[in-house]
Design an enzyme around this catalytic site. Structure first.
Site, short mmCIF file in Angstrom:
data_model
loop_
_atom_site.label_atom_id
_atom_site.label_comp_id
_atom_site.label_asym_id
_atom_site.label_seq_id
_atom_site.Cartn_x
_atom_site.Cartn_y
_atom_site.Cartn_z
N TRP A 1 0.83 -1.20 0.00
CA TRP A 1 0.00 0.00 0.00
C TRP A 1 0.86 1.26 0.00
CZ3 TRP A 1 -1.55 -2.99 4.75
CH2 TRP A 1 -2.46 -3.99 4.43
N VAL B 1 2.38 2.28 3.46
CA VAL B 1 3.27 1.35 4.16
C VAL B 1 4.40 0.87 3.25
CG1 VAL B 1 3.42 -0.81 5.47
CG2 VAL B 1 1.35 0.60 5.64
N CYS B 2 4.07 -0.04 2.37
CA CYS B 2 5.10 -0.72 1.57
C CYS B 2 5.70 0.16 0.49
CB CYS B 2 4.52 -1.98 0.96
SG CYS B 2 4.00 -3.17 2.22
N LEU B 3 5.10 1.30 0.23
CA LEU B 3 5.73 2.30 -0.63
C LEU B 3 6.44 3.36 0.20
CD1 LEU B 3 6.33 3.78 -3.26
CD2 LEU B 3 4.07 4.80 -3.14
N PRO C 1 10.06 2.26 2.38
CA PRO C 1 11.30 2.14 1.62
C PRO C 1 11.64 3.39 0.83
CG PRO C 1 9.57 0.83 0.60
CD PRO C 1 9.06 1.28 1.93
#
Length: 210
Positions: free
Chosen positions: A122, A125-127, A130
């Site tokens: 998402w 979060v995952c974008l 990082p």
């Protein structure tokens, strides 16, 4: 017709070029796609497929990562992406933040690219995580706002604001394609550009009807 303008140094260009950039795809898996609430699922998948086809057509290196597949909790990358990336090995991890995974870090560093176009599910979060870490590592980070999604509209938008304030540069599917092509005299990639953006239903198709 005007004369052909010399191509700027593609490795040191301040804009994205095939020679100075890479595409990173994170967690485009069934569970994540189905949980997105910030945009239509079908359009989301269509857009990320277009982004990936453009990257392949312009010969950008591509990293593909998943989460919790080996543990049996999650399923692999959606078939729409895997069909066009048959030779790209998925990096599976358990960390929420890809940058905290050693294999992912090594893969990114081995690219030798300064500009990283990162798309993930998402957004918040995952974008976001990082992307913020990559900025700290000295990379120039981009994301394509119409090829990513969050668990709610507000979560998606707030994450974009947080990333933009930190230095992530926002782009779109059409802008990404145009930035890679840059000149219609670059005949070796012109068809890649038109085929993918027309297939995606971009504004070019609408313009032709007028």
């Amino acid at each position: 017709m005007s004369s052909i303008t010399p191509i700027r140094d593609p490795k040191n260009d301040h804009l994205i070029t095939p020679e100075n950039s890479a595409l990173i795809l994170i967690d485009y898996q069934p569970l994540q796609v189905n949980s997105v609430r910030s945009m239509d699922h079908e359009q989301l998948v269509k857009n990320i497929v277009t982004v990936t086809k453009l990257a392949k057509g312009f010969n950008l290196p591509i990293i593909l990562t998943t989460v919790n597949v080996e543990s049996g909790i999650n399923k692999p990358t959606v078939k729409h992406l895997k069909e066009i990336l048959p030779d790209v090995q998925e990096i599976d991890r358990t960390t929420v933040n890809s940058w905290e995974d050693k294999e992912f870090q090594e893969a990114v560093k081995s690219l030798g690219k300064k500009k990283l176009v990162i798309c993930a599910l998402w957004t918040e979060v995952c974008l976001c995580f990082p992307a913020l870490d990559l900025l700290k590592e000295g990379y120039e980070v981009y994301t394509i706002v119409d090829a990513i999604g969050g668990t709610s509209t507000i979560a998606h938008e707030v994450a974009l604001r947080r990333m933009e304030q930190a230095g992530v540069q926002l782009s779109s599917v059409t802008q990404f394609g145009c930035e890679l092509q840059r000149d219609w005299n670059r005949l070796e990639t012109k068809q890649v550009f038109f085929d993918n953006l027309m297939e995606n239903g971009s504004f070019f198709v609408e313009t032709l009807r007028w």
